[in-house]
Design a protein around this motif. Structure first.
Motif, short mmCIF file in Angstrom:
data_model
loop_
_atom_site.label_atom_id
_atom_site.label_comp_id
_atom_site.label_asym_id
_atom_site.label_seq_id
_atom_site.Cartn_x
_atom_site.Cartn_y
_atom_site.Cartn_z
N LEU A 1 -11.83 -39.11 14.09
CA LEU A 1 -12.57 -39.65 15.22
C LEU A 1 -11.78 -39.33 16.49
O LEU A 1 -10.62 -39.75 16.64
CB LEU A 1 -12.74 -41.17 15.05
CG LEU A 1 -13.38 -41.92 16.20
CD1 LEU A 1 -14.72 -41.33 16.62
CD2 LEU A 1 -13.57 -43.39 15.83
N THR B 1 -11.75 -39.64 20.53
CA THR B 1 -12.39 -40.23 21.71
C THR B 1 -11.64 -39.78 22.95
O THR B 1 -10.43 -39.56 22.93
CB THR B 1 -12.38 -41.77 21.66
OG1 THR B 1 -11.03 -42.22 21.61
CG2 THR B 1 -13.13 -42.29 20.45
N GLU C 1 -3.16 -38.85 21.75
CA GLU C 1 -2.44 -39.65 20.77
C GLU C 1 -3.12 -39.45 19.42
O GLU C 1 -4.33 -39.26 19.34
CB GLU C 1 -2.43 -41.13 21.17
CG GLU C 1 -1.63 -41.35 22.44
CD GLU C 1 -1.26 -42.80 22.69
OE1 GLU C 1 -1.64 -43.67 21.88
OE2 GLU C 1 -0.58 -43.06 23.70
N TYR C 2 -2.29 -39.49 18.40
CA TYR C 2 -2.77 -39.19 17.05
C TYR C 2 -2.38 -40.34 16.14
O TYR C 2 -1.30 -40.91 16.28
CB TYR C 2 -2.10 -37.90 16.59
CG TYR C 2 -2.32 -37.49 15.14
CD1 TYR C 2 -3.37 -36.66 14.79
CD2 TYR C 2 -1.45 -37.92 14.14
CE1 TYR C 2 -3.55 -36.25 13.46
CE2 TYR C 2 -1.63 -37.53 12.81
CZ TYR C 2 -2.68 -36.69 12.48
OH TYR C 2 -2.85 -36.29 11.18
N GLY C 3 -3.27 -40.69 15.25
CA GLY C 3 -2.94 -41.73 14.29
C GLY C 3 -3.67 -41.47 13.00
O GLY C 3 -4.66 -40.73 12.96
N THR D 1 -7.30 -39.28 28.16
CA THR D 1 -6.53 -39.46 26.93
C THR D 1 -7.43 -39.18 25.74
O THR D 1 -8.50 -39.77 25.61
CB THR D 1 -5.98 -40.88 26.83
OG1 THR D 1 -5.17 -41.13 27.97
CG2 THR D 1 -5.14 -41.07 25.57
N ASP E 1 -7.76 -39.71 21.96
CA ASP E 1 -7.25 -40.42 20.78
C ASP E 1 -7.86 -39.78 19.55
O ASP E 1 -9.09 -39.78 19.39
CB ASP E 1 -7.65 -41.90 20.85
CG ASP E 1 -6.78 -42.66 21.83
OD1 ASP E 1 -5.59 -42.81 21.55
OD2 ASP E 1 -7.29 -43.08 22.89
N CYS E 2 -7.01 -39.28 18.70
CA CYS E 2 -7.49 -38.62 17.48
C CYS E 2 -7.03 -39.46 16.30
O CYS E 2 -5.84 -39.47 15.96
CB CYS E 2 -6.91 -37.21 17.40
SG CYS E 2 -7.40 -36.21 18.81
N ASP E 3 -7.95 -40.16 15.69
CA ASP E 3 -7.60 -41.04 14.58
C ASP E 3 -8.25 -40.54 13.31
O ASP E 3 -9.47 -40.42 13.22
CB ASP E 3 -8.03 -42.48 14.91
CG ASP E 3 -7.09 -43.09 15.93
OD1 ASP E 3 -6.03 -43.58 15.53
OD2 ASP E 3 -7.38 -43.02 17.14
#
Lengths: 247, 247, 247, 247, 247, 247
Positions: C47, C49, C71-73, C122, C124-126
């Motif tokens: 995902l 965003t 940011e990656y999680g 930003t 955010d890659c989760d």
């Protein structure tokens, strides 16, 4: 009002079901803080200090409102077994954060933050000795420290109108062998099916109700009995707060 | 059962006071976990996975009991404004810890940990999209993921007797303009005087009750009305859990 | 273009050496973010965003330039074995930091930061589910989320000229039993001698090339064959990005 | 072999495009470590020590294999502007973690970990002075320290067969004003369009290739020219390693 | 001045009781810092750099005064056994903090912070090799680096009057088998009953005295003998600082 | 023994130069700890608890020796201005670590750790109210708590021979307007040229001497005068410890 345990059932503390432990509220316990209260609910002793700071957190800056917040700590050997010092572990545990959020919310419920102006009052609640009910003792004592800090502000003419409306106190209730009981000490808390912390104001309104089934789930009737018991206990605690503040 | 708002009062969501949002429970949402459920309460979407590990925390080692625990997270942009990633900030906030402790306690209330044996089931509840009620959706969905993980254990003959007794679900209730309402979305939550999260089992017993006065303190009657509303909502959620598990 | 494995050699996935997994790019996956894309490379689902903030980091303040960062999680149970939650461990691991730095650099390669103005986007890659190639899927999806965020800024007239030039996509390549293969899944990645991640733009230029010998060192010819394979894969991914953005 | 820049183009360092900086490899720089090498690539100076420990990380325990790992640090004033001390900030930055992972992977590529036995060799690479190319100098120097540590183990008869096969060295390459150049110093690195770090073994095999477009994307031809240049540079570095080890 | 050990007692180092190790002070050891000194007390080698920053910490802002502070670190393999990297562990240990506080206090004792103006000089003291006495070597070397940084400021006309008055140096003393001895190396330190670090200025005044009984408590006479010995040692160190600065 | 200030010089506290503040030592202050002492040096109040644990740190395991260690904390509002809670900041400051290391070393100086056996006694010293000299009060009080914990062990027959030899106490001394003075309170400490903390045993031996020049450097004569003053003060403190332990 009195109540009694069923034939043959005795609370570990020997108290009547609706009996508080001996409560003491000592103002001016330490010298530097604007408010400093040592509150005891039996063997539970919490030092509550109120510190005034002429700043507010970033999210409130420039809004003309104040802030009331709390921090909670337990000395490592406040309990029967030494627990690690949170400062040494490098973080506050979940229980600590949960309790200090509860204390802060509870006290904000009796403060008009516009009247407080752009300043922060921090309530530090440090448990010197624990025997159950540290969070409810902390709320009850921190209220008195908060009033002292506000009086200090008023005595210096920093604020004119009193930002505090009403009083806030808290007590725990539980169900012990089927009987709702008031103000659990550690031994009782460990042996109860349900544990509930209740925060109320002096007008009989609920500010926080946090009930947890420890053993088995509790019924609607038990919930009602516990809240009724909390009402009577908190009414007495509010009287003691008033007496202490009049002292 | 139906109820209605006073003349001229409408919930922001347009729902009836006792109306849940559309609830969906999708099992098998991701492939690796022993249980994986995407639960939606309206626009609130939480991915709940259950992971089985053949170890227990240190405090349980050698006792022949299992453990059930939860972790909670929110993707940074699950909310309207991006919040900092907790992993980047280097710690979980107080709200996060409070919620994951609540989820863990709630689910342990329906598990016989002796029957589970020396293994841990971890429920990861990650909020993909938030619109109020993330913790109650998480509990409701995590229960289904937990059941799936236990079935997986049974299918592999690792355990024989089912360690889960009953069902656990949760919902929020509040008082909106004087009327108790069920299952608050974010807009309603922001505008309510009181917000209460209730966790119950399928036998109508209360597991957790956490009520907070947001605006002014709430009365005993409001507390009773809110818990009654929660009872009806949770009964319907338990039905949906059953339907999903039968699917 | 087609290629084939030597007689008797089959990729674990059964795909042809130059065959991508099924790629899906779903825009508007969540509702709050300015760009929100669920990208799937087979069973890998990320995902992505894009969040717009009208501030820039300290080192850029007052320079009239914007910033693009990532940011990656990975959700704890995105993988076959549950990994610790980084927020709970209190820090992001080296792999996470390495990947999020790569994603940020890759996307900045297609942005004119002067045209973006003093704002930060930003990404955010989760990772919801992992099956190899999460970083390349993340870059490919984040590009689409970034375009959506820029379109949102344009639709609100906050910026007039498009700061994005070209497109950016990424894919992994490797050498499996002597044959260069495209877009490795987890099983293939574990069994490959060499693993390389390639980021390119739509003009055929290389933005990042990161190759690692897993088993034995690779030869110049293998490097060339892998980059050639990456070129064809990325060209197809860029087409899919365009199609998604036209949708 | 020689090469030249186009008419009128001069490297900031004045070197020929394929010219390394002056490289020095001093063994036995400090006294306590099993291997201790000060490596200089021009003004870049890195102290590489190898420490032997008779334990392995948890994931390898009982497998009869050893481990080789690296840590990287930069003294706060190794650079032109003082950077914060990572120990004081409380965490290692992403760049640090990325580099130490690279060093560790690179050196493991020439070690037979079964022959090493259940022990760990840690390579600490601390930058005393930085002028570009610290990670490539670190890899080149750490290899020599690693060999010294292995010889120390052999001299004590702790291992009999040499677990090191071949040699590993690294160099950076880039494209400066259209011309591929070898071994960038800080001034050149800041002004290059592309920066690539290449790690190879003494057999001409690639272990790591990490290329990043700084200004504009690079073409396949540039990638090939850079890797060819790296090959010649690394061949010379391997010779210097041999000479140092023979010294 | 000479002194001697009782018949039959020899220092592990073979030195006379009042003999310093060989001391070297190399200025300009690294190139970027405003002051850079490698100081050696025998096998103890500490790199001391002085960095000038045109800012002061928050508590000094707007007061027209400067600040002098120190940070201390030890490379992981500076010692006989590798110690964990503090940056990797995520915090500086108590010993490190204690030493860097000592270095900072000691050097501030010879600086007129008004004359320095609103700038900070940071002394980074990094131990490349440890053999006892790292903190005293660090203070002695950092003083020279500090003077170089101030000279740099003067050469650029940023300050006109010299803010440094006098000189500061440090040495350790101890009691070895009943005899006070000067400048302990690691072997001696480990075998001493008392260890004392003394910081003095060039006027014979004491800045810091830190004595610790290792084995048994020490007597008033021993304290006096140790301080007398420190006086002679520091007088010689101040001469060496002067010689180095004149070089 | 008496001494006096020069004509016209008065200590801020009005005390004679060699006069201690009122010292109180209350044993059994809290109920759970094996030793619990509230020590007051005037307005400085420190709660010292001793906790016995039947484990030793890893570096002592299996050696048949015990360990004595200390932790130090200050309640946020023990001081005139509230300081941040270390648990909330996520780490203990340098001053805290320095003090707790000092307390631990000082008390280990009177313990035969072989006789203690494989157990740890932790002394928690928490400052409830600070007015200068918290570390010396802590050491003096912690000694009494330590003795109580050892008596508790003896009363349970867990150890037979007393591992404590002698007594340990501490006091601060300083030079106020040229006159050495004993036991500085906060106002005096802030106005002194030199501040020295001295730890001694009951045999007149020095365990720790830590002197710091605050304003200008101090002379050998001042050092001697201060240590002489400390001797008289500590002799009286040891008497009070004895009296308290006899009570």
């Amino acid at each position: 009002m009195t109540s009694s345990l069923p034939q043959g059932v005795t609370r570990p503390s020997g108290r009547a079901p609706d009996q508080l432990r001996e409560v003491r509220i000592e103002r001016g316990y330490t010298r530097h803080a604007e408010g400093s209260v040592l509150v005891s609910f039996g063997d539970t002793r919490v030092l509550c200090t109120a510190s005034v700071d002429n700043k507010v957190p970033a999210f409130l800056r420039g809004k003309g409102e104040g802030w009331v917040t709390a921090e909670y700590g337990m000395l490592p050997r406040a309990t029967n077994t030494r627990s690690d010092r949170e400062a040494a572990r490098g973080k506050q545990g979940g229980r600590t954060l949960e309790i200090q959020r509860l204390i802060g919310r509870s006290l904000r419920a009796c403060v008009d933050r516009k009247l407080l102006g752009e300043r922060t009052i921090t309530l530090d609640c440090d448990v010197l000795q624990a025997d159950g009910g540290t969070r409810t003792a902390a709320i009850t004592g921190a209220y008195v420290a908060l009033v002292d800090a506000v009086r200090w502000l008023q005595s210096r003419k920093e604020i004119t109108r009193d930002p505090i409306f009403g009083a806030v106190a808290a007590v725990s209730v539980g169900v012990y062998r089927g009987v709702p009981v008031l103000d659990l000490d550690y031994a009782e808390d460990s042996d109860c099916d349900t544990d509930m912390n209740v925060v109320m104001n002096d007008g009989g309104g609920f500010i926080e109700v946090q009930g947890t089934a420890e053993g088995h789930a509790f019924r609607r009737e038990e919930l009602q009995a516990m809240t009724a018991l909390a009402e009577t206990g908190i009414a007495r605690l509010v009287d003691m707060q008033r007496a202490a503040l009049a002292g």
